[in-house]
Design an enzyme around this catalytic site. Structure first.
Site, short mmCIF file in Angstrom:
data_model
loop_
_atom_site.label_atom_id
_atom_site.label_comp_id
_atom_site.label_asym_id
_atom_site.label_seq_id
_atom_site.Cartn_x
_atom_site.Cartn_y
_atom_site.Cartn_z
N GLN A 71 51.44 3.65 -3.04
CA GLN A 71 52.14 3.06 -1.89
C GLN A 71 53.57 2.74 -2.30
O GLN A 71 53.98 1.59 -2.38
CB GLN A 71 51.40 1.81 -1.41
CG GLN A 71 49.98 2.10 -0.93
CD GLN A 71 49.30 0.86 -0.38
OE1 GLN A 71 49.90 0.09 0.38
NE2 GLN A 71 48.06 0.63 -0.77
N LYS A 104 49.33 23.79 -0.10
CA LYS A 104 48.34 23.71 0.98
C LYS A 104 49.01 23.25 2.26
O LYS A 104 49.88 22.39 2.24
CB LYS A 104 47.18 22.79 0.58
CG LYS A 104 47.58 21.37 0.19
CD LYS A 104 46.35 20.51 -0.02
CE LYS A 104 46.71 19.05 -0.11
NZ LYS A 104 46.91 18.54 -1.44
N MET A 156 34.19 -17.08 -6.92
CA MET A 156 34.91 -15.91 -7.43
C MET A 156 36.39 -16.17 -7.75
O MET A 156 37.14 -15.24 -8.00
CB MET A 156 34.78 -14.69 -6.50
CG MET A 156 33.35 -14.21 -6.33
SD MET A 156 32.46 -13.98 -7.88
CE MET A 156 33.20 -12.47 -8.47
N ASP A 166 49.61 20.63 -6.04
CA ASP A 166 50.40 20.50 -4.81
C ASP A 166 51.88 20.55 -5.16
O ASP A 166 52.26 20.49 -6.33
CB ASP A 166 50.06 19.23 -4.03
CG ASP A 166 50.16 17.98 -4.90
OD1 ASP A 166 51.02 17.94 -5.81
OD2 ASP A 166 49.38 17.03 -4.67
N ASP A 195 41.32 11.22 -7.38
CA ASP A 195 40.64 10.16 -6.64
C ASP A 195 39.37 10.71 -6.01
O ASP A 195 38.30 10.65 -6.59
CB ASP A 195 41.59 9.56 -5.61
CG ASP A 195 41.02 8.33 -4.93
OD1 ASP A 195 39.81 8.08 -5.09
OD2 ASP A 195 41.76 7.61 -4.24
N SER A 196 39.46 11.34 -4.83
CA SER A 196 38.26 11.89 -4.19
C SER A 196 37.87 13.22 -4.84
O SER A 196 36.72 13.65 -4.75
CB SER A 196 38.52 12.11 -2.71
OG SER A 196 39.47 13.16 -2.54
#
Length: 317
Positions: free
Chosen positions: A101, A197, A42, A174, A227-228
């Protein structure tokens, strides 16, 4: 728009071949022949099969899943081009992975976005072009010129074609995304609402407060990454509970990991609109309420302007 005045080359990694080909078609400039393959263990091997000496080269590669493979491909392609004496190498990252990040959330944690910026710079990139960075200050992590493009013009065009703008409410899912949502609301002359929230105590479910009156309105949730899908689905439910007529989401980067597609398909979201900054999976392509709009012409135009030393920011005036 073609690139007759001055040699320019487009090189694609394996992360988003379809987008790279669409950008090449927009520029009327075929992709440079290159091999990006794996050895048995790989390890990544790259061979640029055309002369790039003295050329202006743009490497199109999103650092999406599998993020580390695609990042390593990008670094090795840049190294190959540098050693082949390319005049200038621009790393074009429609989606910049590791961007979340961008600061230390707690003690003894990395700032990986800065590390990735260093890797790209040290590999030999002369400039970076990306789209809807998660946090604008990441531009400052690079010591080379960085163009952060915005998908807003593409989104606005789509919204105006499909909605009665007079009854629209743009919503930030948000508090952190308010600046992005406000910029879009301003472009279509719509009002702005915010979903706030909060968890009262650890382990308790979150309470959703909607700031702004959404009753009877068509709501458009705006963000840079899905994302989720949890935040989006919950925000849609909170808006509908406050009397919103319908809820659509316009999100630049469809990361959509794990069971996100199933979660969105089963949700009360009328539609999720994403761009092809990340190559859509088969599950995304067949989902009933997910639609993909292309940013190929936007990135293509930015590449053409960079190659011709013209203004890129004027694309967003």
């Amino acid at each position: 728009m073609s690139s007759e005045n001055g040699p320019m080359k487009l090189v694609a990694g394996n992360s988003n071949r379809a987008l790279a080909e669409a950008i090449a078609a927009y520029l009327a400039s075929p992709l440079t022949k290159a091999v990006v393959r794996r050895f048995a263990d790989m390890e990544i091997f790259v061979e640029i099969q055309e002369n790039v000496r003295g050329q202006d080269v743009f490497v199109v590669q999103s650092t999406s899943f599998p993020a580390n493979d695609h990042l390593m491909e990008l670094l090795i392609i840049i190294d190959a081009l540098r050693r082949a004496s390319a005049k200038r190498i621009t790393a074009v990252l429609p989606y910049f992975g590791y961007a979340r990040q961008d600061r230390k959330p707690g003690p003894r944690t990395p700032i990986s976005a800065k590390l990735v910026a260093n890797l790209i710079t040290h590999a030999g990139a002369d400039r970076v072009m990306t789209l809807d960075l998660h946090a604008g200050q990441i531009q400052g992590f690079f010591d080379i010129p960085t163009d952060n493009l915005y998908s807003a013009p593409v989104m606005v065009r789509d919204i105006k074609e499909r909605f009665d703008v007079s009854n629209l409410m743009v919503v930030s899912p948000d508090v952190g995304g308010v600046v992005r949502a406000r910029a879009l609301a301003k472009r279509i002359d719509a009002q702005l609402a915010i979903v706030d929230k909060r968890r009262e105590r650890p382990g308790e479910s979150e309470v959703m407060n909607v700031i702004g009156n959404v009753e009877g309105r068509s709501c458009i949730l705006v963000d840079d990454i899905v994302d989720s899908g949890g935040t989006l689905v919950n925000a849609a439910e909170a808006l509908l509970a406050r009397g919103a007529k319908e809820v659509t989401a316009y999100i630049t980067h469809g990361v959509l990991s794990g069971g996100a597609v199933a979660r969105i398909t089963a949700s009360k979201l009328k539609e999720l609109v994403i761009t092809d900054s990340i190559q859509p999976t088969e599950a995304v392509r067949v989902a009933r309420n997910i639609r993909v709009v292309s940013i190929a012409s936007l990135i293509g135009e930015a590449i053409a302007r960079t190659a011709h030393e013209e203004s890129v920011s004027s694309l967003f005036d």
